[in-house]
Design an enzyme around this catalytic site. Structure first.
Site, mmCIF file in Angstrom:
data_model
loop_
_atom_site.group_PDB
_atom_site.id
_atom_site.type_symbol
_atom_site.label_atom_id
_atom_site.label_comp_id
_atom_site.label_asym_id
_atom_site.label_seq_id
_atom_site.Cartn_x
_atom_site.Cartn_y
_atom_site.Cartn_z
ATOM 1 C CE LYS A 162 65.728 6.247 -76.900
ATOM 2 N NZ LYS A 162 66.971 5.450 -77.224
ATOM 3 N N GLY A 164 62.590 6.561 -83.264
ATOM 4 C CA GLY A 164 62.628 5.334 -84.068
ATOM 5 C C GLY A 164 63.572 5.533 -85.250
ATOM 6 N NE ARG A 243 58.269 6.169 -78.787
ATOM 7 C CZ ARG A 243 59.197 5.485 -78.134
ATOM 8 N NH1 ARG A 243 60.478 5.834 -78.228
ATOM 9 N NH2 ARG A 243 58.874 4.463 -77.376
ATOM 10 C CB SER A 251 61.623 6.681 -75.020
ATOM 11 O OG SER A 251 62.708 6.129 -75.718
ATOM 12 C CE LYS A 368 68.825 2.444 -80.954
ATOM 13 N NZ LYS A 368 68.864 3.880 -80.758
ATOM 14 N N GLY A 369 63.905 -0.416 -77.626
ATOM 15 C CA GLY A 369 62.746 -1.160 -77.129
ATOM 16 C C GLY A 369 62.932 -1.512 -75.665
ATOM 17 N NE ARG A 370 68.099 1.427 -72.701
ATOM 18 C CZ ARG A 370 68.697 2.346 -73.452
ATOM 19 N NH1 ARG A 370 67.994 3.285 -74.038
ATOM 20 N NH2 ARG A 370 70.007 2.320 -73.617
ATOM 21 C CB THR A 371 61.078 -2.572 -69.769
ATOM 22 O OG1 THR A 371 61.248 -3.781 -70.505
ATOM 23 C CG2 THR A 371 59.786 -2.622 -68.977
ATOM 24 C CG HIS A 372 59.348 3.237 -71.645
ATOM 25 N ND1 HIS A 372 58.550 3.949 -72.498
ATOM 26 C CD2 HIS A 372 60.473 2.937 -72.356
ATOM 27 C CE1 HIS A 372 59.146 4.090 -73.668
ATOM 28 N NE2 HIS A 372 60.317 3.466 -73.603
HETATM 29 N N1 LIG Z 1 61.737 -2.279 -85.048
HETATM 30 C C1 LIG Z 1 62.094 -1.666 -83.927
HETATM 31 N N2 LIG Z 1 62.853 -2.316 -83.019
HETATM 32 C C2 LIG Z 1 63.201 -1.689 -81.877
HETATM 33 N N3 LIG Z 1 62.848 -0.439 -81.555
HETATM 34 C C3 LIG Z 1 62.093 0.232 -82.427
HETATM 35 C C4 LIG Z 1 61.679 -0.343 -83.641
HETATM 36 N N4 LIG Z 1 60.932 0.555 -84.300
HETATM 37 C C5 LIG Z 1 60.865 1.637 -83.537
HETATM 38 N N5 LIG Z 1 61.555 1.453 -82.402
HETATM 39 C C6 LIG Z 1 61.668 2.449 -81.348
HETATM 40 O O1 LIG Z 1 62.861 3.165 -81.524
HETATM 41 C C7 LIG Z 1 63.106 3.803 -80.294
HETATM 42 C C8 LIG Z 1 64.515 4.334 -80.267
HETATM 43 O O2 LIG Z 1 64.525 5.432 -81.133
HETATM 44 P P1 LIG Z 1 65.837 5.942 -81.855
HETATM 45 O O3 LIG Z 1 66.443 4.836 -82.633
HETATM 46 O O4 LIG Z 1 65.467 7.154 -82.621
HETATM 47 O O5 LIG Z 1 66.737 6.292 -80.615
HETATM 48 S S1 LIG Z 1 68.049 7.211 -80.618
HETATM 49 O O6 LIG Z 1 67.614 8.604 -80.593
HETATM 50 O O7 LIG Z 1 68.841 6.892 -81.804
HETATM 51 O O8 LIG Z 1 68.738 6.841 -79.367
HETATM 52 C C9 LIG Z 1 62.811 2.745 -79.271
HETATM 53 O O9 LIG Z 1 62.391 3.389 -78.103
HETATM 54 P P2 LIG Z 1 62.221 2.631 -76.698
HETATM 55 O O10 LIG Z 1 61.114 1.622 -76.908
HETATM 56 O O11 LIG Z 1 61.817 3.668 -75.733
HETATM 57 O O12 LIG Z 1 63.522 1.996 -76.386
HETATM 58 C C10 LIG Z 1 61.716 1.905 -79.927
HETATM 59 O O13 LIG Z 1 60.455 2.079 -79.359
#
Ligand SMILES: Nc1ncnc2c1ncn2[C@@H]1O[C@H](COP(=O)(O)OS(=O)(=O)O)[C@@H](OP(=O)(O)O)[C@H]1O
Length: 406
Positions: A162, A164, A243, A251, A368-372
């Site tokens: 989580k 990124g 992070r 997350s 990726k980028g869920r609402t928490h």
């Molecule tokens: N460009 C872009 N677009 C979307 N999301 C982005 C981006 N850059 C970083 N992030 C952040 O990446 C978080 C998910 O991390 P991971 O890819 O490492 O997750 S995982 O471990 O592979 O499941 C994800 O976490 P959440 O926001 O909690 O969903 C994002 O905050």
């Protein structure tokens, strides 16, 4: 009268004889030429006579495939090209191949992402596992796709979950000298017994000068991973996307909640004893964020200089800046710059102007980028207190202040 000489004895048959010889000669010549042509075609050189200058341009009949003229040549023909043209042509093939949706990753969350963004999926197929000849275009493309060799990764994104990691890998894949497995191989934690040959086979084929990469965020917290990766190669470059551990934990929880909506609240899972404020460090969502503790184990096997720490926050606020550091660390030319990104207001994240392969604007998928969910402020405060000393230690160890504690 003198008898007629041989020439004069058959004055009428001499001409038809030479004509028939000539006809036979023509016949032999024709069949010789036909055989030569057939042989030539069998050697698959009919379409490639135009050479690189012609082959690299023009329109494509295949959906999204490079020009047929480019694809039709066989390895022997390819070998005749100048090195630069060969490389360009193979890169073009690689790009075309990356556009195909390949085998999905094994992580369910990642599967969802890949399904939403097939254009970016590299999968073990982008990596070779999906290179079935049946899927290959006609001609010698199948042979051409076998160009390059499968290498063990020279660089691995080892964490954190989580942090990124998907964004970083997908942004990096825009670089022509980076080839990566789309799925998470989970070799050093779950499949180590399958052996390095199995692992290598998951990798994409690379040309000289290209870097093979993979990402499996769970490696960072896997006790055996440092020794195992070091045993593969002590020179492996390690990238860790970190992070703020509090947001990371939320997350992580949000992801689990999306799959199992009936789990207890974040607040109740955080504490062993809430009234005493005792944080439950056995909960993986909490444990993963104690970065200093995990890093200690890596530093027993790798020098700090072989590790790069990427800020998950800056990967969002300044993706080009972070990608600049990563390209330098990997010894790559700085090709990925701010020109590659735009901020998508709807998504709330930076996205690629041109996704690798498809050339279309692209954001990561909805996993990726869920609402928490909203978390009790007091619990967040308690967690910040909990992580502060570990964060400080981590800043000390890395020589970098990630600014998580205000
Ligand atoms: N460009 C872009 N677009 C979307 N999301 C982005 C981006 N850059 C970083 N992030 C952040 O990446 C978080 C998910 O991390 P991971 O890819 O490492 O997750 S995982 O471990 O592979 O499941 C994800 O976490 P959440 O926001 O909690 O969903 C994002 O905050």
């Amino acid at each position: 009268m003198a008898p007629a000489g041989p020439a004069g004895a058959h004055p009428t048959s001499a001409e038809p004889l030479s004509r028939s010889v000539f006809r036979k000669f023509l016949l032999v010549l024709c069949s010789l030429l036909t055989s030569l042509y057939v042989f030539y075609c069998l050697a698959e050189r009919c379409q490639t006579l135009s050479g690189p200058g012609v082959g690299l341009s023009g329109s494509s009949a295949e959906a999204g495939a490079p020009d047929r003229g480019v694809l039709a040549g066989g390895p022997r023909e390819l070998a005749m090209w100048p090195a630069a043209a060969q490389r360009k042509r193979l890169l073009q093939l690689q790009q075309w191949r990356r556009r195909r949706p390949d085998a999905p990753p094994d992580d369910r969350d990642e599967v969802a992402w890949e399904e939403e963004t097939p254009g970016l999926a590299g999968g073990p197929g982008g990596s070779g596992a999906g290179s079935s000849v049946a899927e290959a275009p006609p001609g010698t493309l199948a042979l051409l796709l076998d160009e390059g060799t499968k290498q063990l990764p020279q660089a691995i994104i080892i964490g954190v979950k989580k942090g990124g990691t998907r964004a970083l890998l997908e942004f990096l894949r825009v670089h022509p000298d980076v080839r990566a497995v789309g799925a998470e191989p989970h070799f050093f934690d779950r499949s180590y017994d399958k052996g390095l040959a199995w692992y290598r086979d998951l990798m994409p084929r690379t040309l000289e000068g290209q870097i093979t990469m993979e990402k499996t965020p769970s490696y960072f917290v896997t006790r055996e991973a440092p020794a195992r990766i070091s045993a593969m190669s002590r020179d492996t470059k390690l990238i860790v996307v970190v992070r703020d551990p509090v947001t990371r934990a939320i997350s992580d929880y949000t992801q689990t909640l999306s799959k199992r909506p009936d789990i207890p609240t974040f607040e109740s899972l955080t504490f062993k004893n809430r009234s005493a404020g005792l944080v439950d460090t056995s909960w993986s969502a909490i444990q993963i964020g104690i970065y200093a503790k995990h890093l200690e184990k890596w530093l027993r096997h790798f020098p700090l200089g072989q590790m790069l720490f990427v800020s998950g926050e800056r990967l969002i606020s300044d993706p080009a800046g972070e990608l600049g550091r990563v390209q330098d660390f990997l010894g790559l030319k700085r090709i990925i710059t701010d020109k590659h990104f735009y901020f998508n207001k709807t998504k709330g994240f930076p996205c690629l102007k041109k996704a690798e392969g498809s050339g279309k604007p692209h954001c990561l998928g909805k996993t990726k980028g869920r609402t928490h969910p909203h978390i009790d402020r007091e619990v967040v405060r308690r967690l910040r207190d909990f992580y502060r000393p570990f964060n400080r230690k981590f800043y000390q160890m890395t020589g970098l202040d990630f600014g998580w504690d205000g």
